[in-house]
Write a protein that holds these residues in place. Sequence first.
Motif, PDB file in Angstrom:
ATOM      1  N   ALA A   1       6.633  16.579 -23.392  1.00  0.00           N
ATOM      2  CA  ALA A   1       7.380  15.459 -23.125  1.00  0.00           C
ATOM      3  C   ALA A   1       7.462  14.757 -21.604  1.00  0.00           C
ATOM      4  N   ALA A   2       7.299  15.019 -20.468  1.00  0.00           N
ATOM      5  CA  ALA A   2       7.138  14.616 -19.690  1.00  0.00           C
ATOM      6  C   ALA A   2       5.779  14.234 -19.562  1.00  0.00           C
ATOM      7  N   LEU A   3       4.515  15.169 -19.558  1.00  0.00           N
ATOM      8  CA  LEU A   3       3.366  13.848 -19.868  1.00  0.00           C
ATOM      9  C   LEU A   3       3.038  13.265 -21.013  1.00  0.00           C
ATOM     10  N   GLU A   4       3.920  12.921 -21.804  1.00  0.00           N
ATOM     11  CA  GLU A   4       3.937  11.843 -22.544  1.00  0.00           C
ATOM     12  C   GLU A   4       4.371  10.776 -22.291  1.00  0.00           C
ATOM     13  N   ARG A   5       5.661  10.842 -20.908  1.00  0.00           N
ATOM     14  CA  ARG A   5       6.077   9.661 -20.556  1.00  0.00           C
ATOM     15  C   ARG A   5       4.992   9.248 -19.421  1.00  0.00           C
ATOM     16  N   LEU A   6       4.973  10.121 -19.065  1.00  0.00           N
ATOM     17  CA  LEU A   6       3.650   9.715 -18.207  1.00  0.00           C
ATOM     18  C   LEU A   6       2.985   9.191 -18.422  1.00  0.00           C
ATOM     19  N   ALA A   7       1.749   9.422 -19.500  1.00  0.00           N
ATOM     20  CA  ALA A   7       0.932   8.675 -19.848  1.00  0.00           C
ATOM     21  C   ALA A   7       1.007   7.039 -20.312  1.00  0.00           C
ATOM     22  N   ASP A   8       2.870   6.969 -21.127  1.00  0.00           N
ATOM     23  CA  ASP A   8       3.037   5.755 -21.352  1.00  0.00           C
ATOM     24  C   ASP A   8       3.360   4.732 -20.334  1.00  0.00           C
TER      25      ASP A   8
ATOM     26  N   ASP B   1       1.434   5.186 -17.628  1.00  0.00           N
ATOM     27  CA  ASP B   1       0.833   4.987 -16.721  1.00  0.00           C
ATOM     28  C   ASP B   1      -1.055   4.579 -18.119  1.00  0.00           C
ATOM     29  N   PRO B   2      -1.359   3.547 -18.246  1.00  0.00           N
ATOM     30  CA  PRO B   2      -2.829   4.229 -19.451  1.00  0.00           C
ATOM     31  C   PRO B   2      -4.122   4.524 -18.883  1.00  0.00           C
ATOM     32  N   SER B   3      -4.089   4.741 -17.084  1.00  0.00           N
ATOM     33  CA  SER B   3      -5.187   5.594 -16.432  1.00  0.00           C
ATOM     34  C   SER B   3      -5.362   6.586 -17.036  1.00  0.00           C
ATOM     35  N   LEU B   4      -4.027   7.265 -17.287  1.00  0.00           N
ATOM     36  CA  LEU B   4      -3.815   8.731 -17.509  1.00  0.00           C
ATOM     37  C   LEU B   4      -4.180   9.480 -19.431  1.00  0.00           C
ATOM     38  N   ARG B   5      -4.100   7.765 -19.721  1.00  0.00           N
ATOM     39  CA  ARG B   5      -3.547   8.658 -21.028  1.00  0.00           C
ATOM     40  C   ARG B   5      -4.573   9.228 -21.756  1.00  0.00           C
ATOM     41  N   GLU B   6      -6.006   9.233 -21.028  1.00  0.00           N
ATOM     42  CA  GLU B   6      -7.093  10.446 -21.767  1.00  0.00           C
ATOM     43  C   GLU B   6      -7.184  11.280 -21.432  1.00  0.00           C
ATOM     44  N   THR B   7      -6.934  11.386 -19.371  1.00  0.00           N
ATOM     45  CA  THR B   7      -6.401  12.659 -19.431  1.00  0.00           C
ATOM     46  C   THR B   7      -5.414  13.633 -20.044  1.00  0.00           C
ATOM     47  N   VAL B   8      -4.752  13.089 -20.768  1.00  0.00           N
ATOM     48  CA  VAL B   8      -3.213  13.661 -20.887  1.00  0.00           C
ATOM     49  C   VAL B   8      -3.781  14.142 -22.427  1.00  0.00           C
ATOM     50  N   THR B   9      -4.170  13.103 -23.266  1.00  0.00           N
ATOM     51  CA  THR B   9      -4.655  13.652 -24.011  1.00  0.00           C
ATOM     52  C   THR B   9      -5.851  14.507 -24.254  1.00  0.00           C
ATOM     53  N   ASP B  10      -6.548  14.908 -23.217  1.00  0.00           N
ATOM     54  CA  ASP B  10      -7.358  16.146 -23.334  1.00  0.00           C
ATOM     55  C   ASP B  10      -6.573  16.734 -22.679  1.00  0.00           C
TER      56      ASP B  10
ATOM     57  N   GLU C   1       2.666  14.487  -8.453  1.00  0.00           N
ATOM     58  CA  GLU C   1       3.845  15.326  -8.967  1.00  0.00           C
ATOM     59  C   GLU C   1       4.137  15.406 -10.333  1.00  0.00           C
ATOM     60  N   LEU C   2       4.298  14.391 -11.295  1.00  0.00           N
ATOM     61  CA  LEU C   2       5.280  14.909 -12.942  1.00  0.00           C
ATOM     62  C   LEU C   2       4.447  15.202 -13.564  1.00  0.00           C
ATOM     63  N   TYR C   3       2.372  15.080 -13.100  1.00  0.00           N
ATOM     64  CA  TYR C   3       1.312  15.793 -14.036  1.00  0.00           C
ATOM     65  C   TYR C   3       1.183  17.046 -13.852  1.00  0.00           C
TER      66      TYR C   3
ATOM     67  N   ASP D   1       0.943  -1.206  -0.109  1.00  0.00           N
ATOM     68  CA  ASP D   1      -0.198  -0.235  -0.162  1.00  0.00           C
ATOM     69  C   ASP D   1       1.071   1.149   0.227  1.00  0.00           C
ATOM     70  N   THR D   2       2.299   1.346   1.084  1.00  0.00           N
ATOM     71  CA  THR D   2       2.761   2.527   0.388  1.00  0.00           C
ATOM     72  C   THR D   2       3.698   2.375  -0.239  1.00  0.00           C
ATOM     73  N   ARG D   3       3.942   1.179  -1.015  1.00  0.00           N
ATOM     74  CA  ARG D   3       4.434   1.284  -2.882  1.00  0.00           C
ATOM     75  C   ARG D   3       3.184   2.390  -3.737  1.00  0.00           C
ATOM     76  N   LEU D   4       2.336   1.541  -3.690  1.00  0.00           N
ATOM     77  CA  LEU D   4       1.387   2.459  -4.462  1.00  0.00           C
ATOM     78  C   LEU D   4       1.161   3.971  -4.001  1.00  0.00           C
ATOM     79  N   ASP D   5       1.360   4.152  -3.348  1.00  0.00           N
ATOM     80  CA  ASP D   5       0.818   5.630  -2.326  1.00  0.00           C
ATOM     81  C   ASP D   5       1.582   6.309  -2.594  1.00  0.00           C
ATOM     82  N   LEU D   6       3.023   5.984  -2.571  1.00  0.00           N
ATOM     83  CA  LEU D   6       4.188   6.705  -3.256  1.00  0.00           C
ATOM     84  C   LEU D   6       4.368   6.977  -4.499  1.00  0.00           C
ATOM     85  N   SER D   7       3.818   5.214  -5.147  1.00  0.00           N
ATOM     86  CA  SER D   7       3.742   5.755  -6.744  1.00  0.00           C
ATOM     87  C   SER D   7       3.080   6.675  -7.865  1.00  0.00           C
TER      88      SER D   7
END
Length: 251
Positions: free
Chosen positions: A38-45, A47-56, A16-18, A4-10
Amino acid sequence: MAEDTRLDLSERRSTELYVRGIEQLGSDNPVSRTGGLAALERLADNDPSLRETVTDVVCAYLRASHFEDDEMVRRSAQLLLHDHLIPESKYSFVKTYWSVGMIILTGAQLNSFALDCGLIDTVHFDKCDFQGGASFRDLTIRGADFMGAKFTGDTTFENSRLQKPVFIGAVFDGAANFDGAEFGNCPDFTGASFSRGCTLKGARVFDRDGMRGSLPEGWKLGPRNSDGSYGVLPATNDDADKHAQVGNTLT
C-alpha cells in the motif's frame, strides 16, 4: 534556493518511503507486507517517475515470494497490477493509470489472475503457473510472451488485442477462449495443448506474414477481409470443436 531545498526534501522523503515499503515487503508479518504494498502504491500514485520501478518491485515479489501465509498479500499484489494498468479513459471508476512499458512475471505462480481491459506495452508470462483460471478480456498489449505457461483453469482472451502473441508449448488444462481476439501478427501456438478445447470464433489476424506461427488444430485463416485482416475459421465442420492439439502450421 528555497525551491531547490523543497525538491531535495521531497526526493529524500520519497526515497525514505520507498525504502520503508521495500523493508515491509520483506517482513515475516503478512499485515506488514500488505502495508508495504500500500505504501509503494501511494508513492507511485503521487510520483509518476516511480511507477515503472514500483511495478517492477511488485512483479519481483510475485515471482519470488516464498512465505507460507502469503495468499492474501499475493492477491493484493495481483489486484494492484490490475487496478493500475487500466486506462482511466476506459472506465471512470478505476484507480490512477500507470503507463508502464513492461511487466515481467516469468515463472510466477498466479492464482485467479486477471488483467481485463489492461493496456500494457509488453508482458512476459513465460513459464507462469496460472492456477484457478485466468482472465485477459479486452486486454491490449504489443508484445505477449506466454511460452511454456500452464493454465490449470478456464482461460479467456475474449476481445483482446495482442500484437505479437507467443503461446509456444503452453498447456491449457481448462477451456481456452480467444473469441473476438485481434492478433497483430500470426499467433504462435506451436506445441501448445488444449485438454478442454480452444475456441477462436470471430478472431482476426492482421498481418499473417509478419511472424511465422501456428493456429490450434481445427482452425485456419480465412480469406482477406476488406480491412486487411484475415478471419480465423474452423478448418472443417467436423473438426470445428476438436482442438486438443496444435498442428495447423500457417503457410
